[in-house]
Design an enzyme around this catalytic site. Structure first.
Site, mmCIF file in Angstrom:
data_model
loop_
_atom_site.group_PDB
_atom_site.id
_atom_site.type_symbol
_atom_site.label_atom_id
_atom_site.label_comp_id
_atom_site.label_asym_id
_atom_site.label_seq_id
_atom_site.Cartn_x
_atom_site.Cartn_y
_atom_site.Cartn_z
ATOM 1 N N ASP A 479 0.879 -1.162 0.000
ATOM 2 C CA ASP A 479 0.000 0.000 0.000
ATOM 3 C C ASP A 479 0.921 1.218 0.000
ATOM 4 O O ASP A 479 2.078 1.128 0.405
ATOM 5 C CB ASP A 479 -0.891 -0.016 1.241
ATOM 6 C CG ASP A 479 -1.770 1.220 1.326
ATOM 7 O OD1 ASP A 479 -2.405 1.557 0.307
ATOM 8 O OD2 ASP A 479 -1.805 1.854 2.390
ATOM 9 N N ASP A 677 -1.068 -0.667 6.101
ATOM 10 C CA ASP A 677 -1.047 0.011 7.400
ATOM 11 C C ASP A 677 -1.927 -0.673 8.426
ATOM 12 O O ASP A 677 -2.010 -0.235 9.570
ATOM 13 C CB ASP A 677 -1.455 1.479 7.256
ATOM 14 C CG ASP A 677 -2.836 1.651 6.654
ATOM 15 O OD1 ASP A 677 -3.614 0.680 6.668
ATOM 16 O OD2 ASP A 677 -3.141 2.751 6.172
ATOM 17 N N ASP A 681 -6.569 -1.514 5.008
ATOM 18 C CA ASP A 681 -6.177 -2.559 4.060
ATOM 19 C C ASP A 681 -6.575 -3.942 4.562
ATOM 20 O O ASP A 681 -6.026 -4.942 4.102
ATOM 21 C CB ASP A 681 -4.652 -2.527 3.842
ATOM 22 C CG ASP A 681 -4.195 -1.234 3.195
ATOM 23 O OD1 ASP A 681 -4.785 -0.861 2.181
ATOM 24 O OD2 ASP A 681 -3.271 -0.600 3.727
#
Length: 788
Positions: A479, A677, A681
C-alpha cells in the site's frame, strides 16, 4: 484571610478522570471537568473503546483451563495426552504442546472439573499442575537425578569394561572369579538407583500407555531397558549367561541426557514471551490529590495518573500529562535508538524512561497494553500449529507402534536364528533407534526460535504457519499511504467553495469528521486543524469505507448534514457535484505531487485539502533488496492516477492506482504478500498469502495481518523473508536427517549390526544434531546487527 481561602476553594476544580485538583479546568461536551488535555483525550478514548470481557464463551457451561505438564519426552506424549483428554467425559476439546509442556482444555463444567482433569492426566503417567498451584521445578529435580545417576552409570561402565577386557584378552582365571562375582553384584546394586531415579518415571508412563493400547516413547524405553535388566538379574542368579546392567543403565542415562538437552531447548524457545512478561514492573506509583501512592500493577485502572521516574519502566500504556524526556522502546520495536517524548505523546508499557520525569494518564493496563497484546499473540502463535507441524505430529504418533511392530519381528527372527538372548538385544536396538524424538523436535523448535528472533527485531507473527508461507512467496505488494510514504503527512493547501462556506468553517467540518478516523490522511487533517486553533465538533454518526473515504453526520447550521470525505471518484459515486474552480485547483495540486482529499454535503463538493507526502528514506533500498531476492514487486493504492505516476518513476516498480478494496484483493495472486497500514487494508491483508501490517499505534490484536511490524522501518520486510527462508531450510535439513537416520538405523539394527548401547548413542546424537541445528536460529543476525 477567610475570604481569600474561600475564593481559592471556589476556584479549585477536581478532574473527573484522575482526581487531581486544578485551577484551570477543561471541559467536554457533557461538562465533565479535566485537569489537562491528556486527561480529556484519554476520557474520550475510554468512552469509544469500553472494556471488553476477558473471555467470550458461547456455551454458558463451557470453561477453559491450562494445565502445566511434566514428564513428556516427545511429541508422541503430547499426542497421547490430547487424545485421551478428548475421549474423557465432559471434555469439549484439548490441545497439548510438547514444547510448552502445557495442555489447553475446554470442558463442560456441569460434567467434569479441573481436579478430575488433572487426575486424568496423572493416570496417564504424567505430572499435571493447576493454574493456582505452584508448578514443580522439573528442571532442577531432573538435573539432580541426572548427576546422581551419572555417577552410578560411570561405576557400572568402568566395572563392566574391566570384566569385558578380562574375557577379551584371556585374563580370566579361577582365582579372579570371586572378585568378578563381587563386582557383578556391585553393578546390580549401583544400577538399582539409576533405574529408580531416572527409569521409574519412564517405567510409570510407559506401562500407563501400554495398558491403554497406545504405546509411546516411554513404552519403547521401558521394554528395552527393563528387559535387559531382568535378563541380567536372571543370569546372575543362575550363574551363567551375559550381564547387561551397564547396558541398561547407560541406555537410561543417555535417554535422560537427550531429555535434558530438549528441556534446555524448550526453555530457550519460550524466551520471547517470558522476556516481555519479565520486563513489566510489578509495582507502580499513582498520583493522587493528597500524596503519591505505590500500588500493585494489578490494581491499576484506565484513567489513573501514574508517575514514572528516570530509569523506571512504564507500567501502563498512556498519554503523557506532564514531563519530557527520552524513552527506550527497544523491548517492543527492536530499535535501540531512544525516542523523545513530551506532553500529549503516547507511551507504552515495558519501555524505559531514560532521563525524564513523567506523569502518564493510563489508557490501557495489564493484558490490554501493547506489550500484553504482543505477549498474547506470541503465546497464541506458539499454540497455532503449522500444516507441516501437524503432518510431522501425525507421523511421530504412528512411528511408535511401527517401532514396536518392527522390534517384535526382529525378536522373532533372531530368537529363531540365534536364541532368546540375541533376539532380545536386537529387538532392544530396534526400539531405541526407531524412537521418533528427533522427528518430533525437527520442526517446532526451529519455528519457535524463529518467532522469538522476529519478535526481538520488532515483528510479531501470529502463527508459525506465517513463516512457512512467507518462505514461499514470489510477489510483494505495498500500500502507498503510511507504508511507502513517510508519516505523518502534512496539510499543504486548503480550498473551499466560498459561496457556501469559508475555508476555516470548511476545515472545522472536515477535521471534526476525520478526527474519528485512524487513517494517516485523516489524522493529518485533524492535527492541522488543531494547530490552527480550530475547535472540533462532535459528530452524530461516523462510517469508514476502506479505500474510498468516510461519511459522517454533523450539525453545520441549523440542521444535521451528511458529510462525505474522500476521493473524486467517491464524490461522483455519492452524487456530489464538483465545482470547476475546485477541480482545477485539485489538478494543479496533483501535478505538484500532492494527495487531494475532497469533502462535500448537500449535493455539492464544498472544498478540498492538499496533503504532501514523501517517500520513506529506506524505500528505494528495500525495493532493491527485495528485487535482488527474485521477488516481483508492485504498489496497490486507492489514490488518483496522477500521484501514482510520480511514485512509479521514483521507485521503479508498477503502481496500480484508483483501486477499490475488492480490486486490491483481485490483484493478489497465489504466493503474494501484502504490506499495508493494518487499518484500511484489512481485506487485502486477509486475502494475501501473508499479510504484513505497519503498526502506527493501533491495536496490534485488531489487524487482519499475519505479521505485525512494530517498528517503523521497511527494512524488516526483506529481513523477515531471509529469516523465513533460513528457518525452512533448517526444518528441511532436520526432517531429512531424522528420516534418513530412522530408515538407516532401523535397517542396521534389524540386521543385528548395532548393539543397544550404540543405538542409544545414535538416538542421543540424532537429537543433539537436530537441536543444535535448530538452535543456530539464535545466531541469525537481528535487524540491527544485520544493518551494522
Amino acid at each position: 484571610m477567610q475570604l481569600a481561602n474561600y475564593q481559592a476553594a471556589k476556584l479549585t476544580f477536581t478532574c473527573s478522570l484522575c482526581g487531581l485538583t486544578t485551577l484551570h479546568p477543561l471541559t467536554n461536551d457533557r461538562g465533565d471537568i479535566f485537569c489537562c488535555p491528556s486527561c480529556k483525550e484519554v476520557s474520550a478514548l475510554l468512552e469509544e473503546s469500553p472494556a471488553k470481557p476477558a473471555v467470550l464463551i458461547n456455551n454458558a457451561d463451557t470453561e477453559k483451563i491450562t494445565l502445566t505438564l511434566g514428564g513428556m519426552w516427545c511429541s508422541s506424549c503430547a499426542w497421547l495426552v490430547s487424545e485421551q483428554l478428548k475421549r474423557t467425559k465432559g471434555v469439549v476439546n484439548a490441545e497439548t504442546s510438547f514444547i510448552q509442556q502445557q495442555t489447553n482444555i475446554a470442558f463442560d463444567a456441569a460434567i467434569t472439573n479441573p481436579k478430575l482433569l488433572k487426575k486424568r492426566v496423572r493416570s496417564l503417567g504424567y505430572q499435571a499442575t493447576l493454574p493456582n498451584e505452584k508448578p514443580r521445578d522439573e528442571e532442577e529435580s531432573f538435573y539432580m537425578r541426572l548427576l546422581i545417576g551419572g555417577v552410578m552409570v560411570l561405576h557400572d561402565m568402568i566395572v563392566g569394561t574391566g570384566i569385558y577386557a578380562r574375557e577379551l584378552f584371556g585374563w580370566a582365571t579361577p582365582e579372579s572369579q570371586p572378585l568378578v562375582d563381587f563386582f557383578q553384584v556391585m553393578m546390580l546394586i549401583t544400577s538399582i538407583p539409576v533405574l529408580l531415579l531416572l527409569g521409574l518415571p519412564i517405567l510409570r508412563a510407559g506401562f500407563a500407555s501400554l495398558l491403554r493400547g497406545q504405546p509411546n516413547i516411554h513404552t519403547l524405553i521401558t521394554i528395552g531397558t527393563f528387559s535387559a535388566f531382568g535378563l541380567s538379574v536372571y543370569h546372575l542368579i543362575v550363574g551363567h549367561g551375559g550381564l547387561y546392567f551397564d547396558t541398561a543403565t547407560m541406555l537410561i542415562f543417555l535417554v535422560s541426557v537427550g531429555r535434558w538437552l530438549e528441556m534446555q531447548a524448550h526453555k530457550s524457545s519460550n524466551k520471547a514471551v517470558m522476556k516481555l512478561l519479565e520486563q513489566l514492573p510489578k509495582m507502580a506509583i499513582i498520583v493522587t490529590g493528597i500524596a503519591d501512592k505505590t500500588v500493585n500493577i494489578a490494581d491499576l485502572k484506565p484513567g489513573m495518573r501514574v508517575r514514572i521516574r528516570p530509569g523506571e519502566r512504564f507500567p501502563v500504556d498512556g498519554l503523557i500529562a506532564h514531563g519530557e524526556g527520552d524513552v527506550d522502546e527497544s523491548l517492543l520495536t527492536g530499535e535501540p535508538k531512544p525516542v523523545s517524548h513530551r506532553e500529549g505523546d503516547s507511551v507504552k508499557a515495558g519501555t524505559i524512561n531514560l532521563d525524564g520525569s513523567f506523569e502518564v494518564i493510563a489508557t490501557a493496563v495489564g493484558e490490554s497494553t501493547t506489550a500484553g497484546q504482543i505477549g498474547r499473540l506470541l503465546h497464541e502463535a506458539l499454540w497455532a500449529r503449522s500444516p507441516l507441524e501437524r503432518t510431522v505430529d501425525k507421523l511421530s504418533a504412528w512411528m511408535t507402534p511401527a517401532a514396536l511392530a518392527l522390534a517384535t519381528i526382529a525378536f522373532l527372527i533372531w530368537n529363531y536364528v540365534s536364541g532368546f538372548e540375541q533376539g532380545l538385544l536386537v529387538a532392544l536396538s530396534v526400539l531405541l533407534i526407531a524412537c521418533p524424538c528427533a522427528l518430533g523436535l525437527a520442526t517446532p523448535l526451529t519455528l519457535w526460535l524463529s518467532l522469538e528472533r522476529a519478535a526481538e527485531s520488532g515483528a510479531i507473527l501470529r502463527s508459525t504457519a506465517s513463516l512457512e508461507r512467507l518462505a514461499k512467496i514470489e510477489k510483494v505488494f505495498f500500500d502507498k499511504t503510511g507504508t511507502l510514504s513517510q508519516l505523518p503527512m502534512k496539510v499543504q493547501e486548503v480550498t473551499s467553495y466560498q459561496l457556501i462556506v469559508d475555508s476555516n468553517k470548511f476545515l472545522q467540518v472536515i477535521a471534526s469528521v476525520e478526527n474519528e478516523s485512524e487513517h494517516p490522511l485523516a489524522k493529518a487533517i485533524a492535527e492541522y486543524a488543531k494547530s490552527q486553533n480550530i475547535e472540533l465538533q462532535k459528530v452524530e454518526s461516523f462510517k469508514a469505507l476502506p479505500a474510498l473515504g468516510v461519511i459522517g453526520t454533523l450539525r453545520i447550521t441549523h440542521h444535521a448534514s451528511r458529510i462525505t470525505i474522500g476521493s473524486a471518484r467517491f464524490m461522483s459515486a455519492e452524487g456530489l457535484e464538483m465545482p470547476q474552480n475546485i477541480s482545477e485547483q485539485a489538478e494543479a495540486w496533483k501535478e505538484a505531487g500532492h494527495v487531494v482529499v475532497y469533502a462535500g454535503w448537500d449535493g455539492q463538493v464544498v472544498g478540498a485539502v492538499g496533503l504532501g507526502e514523501t517517500v520513506r528514506a529506506e524505500a528505494k533500498e528495500v525495493v532493491a533488496q527485495l528485487q535482488s531476492r527474485g521477488l516481483e514487486l508492485g504498489v496497490l493504492t486507492g489514490d488518483e492516477s496522477h500521484a501514482s505516476e510520480r511514485w512509479e518513476k521514483t521507485l521503479g516498480i508498477p503502481v496500480q492506482a484508483a483501486l477499490t478494496p475488492d480490486e486490491k484483493m483481485n490483484r493478489l495472486s497465489q504466493n503474494a504478500a501484502m504490506v499495508g497500514d493494518g487499518i484500511n487494508d484489512g481485506p487485502a491483508l486477509a486475502a494475501a498469502t501473508v499479510g504484513m501490517a505497519m503498526n502506527h499505534g493501533t491495536d496490534v490484536a485488531r489487524t487482519a495481518a499475519d505479521i505485525v511490524l512494530m517498528r517503523d522501518d521497511l527494512n524488516v520486510i526483506p529481513w523477515l523473508i531471509d529469516l523465513s527462508r533460513e528457518s525452512m531450510k533448517r526444518v528441511r535439513q532436520n526432517l531429512g536427517w531424522a528420516v534418513i537416520y530412522n530408515l538407516l538405523g532401523v535397517a542396521l539394527a534389524m540386521a543385528g549390526l548395532l548393539q543397544p548401547v550404540f543405538s542409544a548413542f545414535a538416538m542421543v546424537a540424532s537429537s543433539i544434531f537436530v537441536t543444535s541445528n535448530a538452535m543456530k536460529m539464535n545466531k541469525f543476525p537481528l535487524l540491527n546487527e544485520e544493518k551494522n
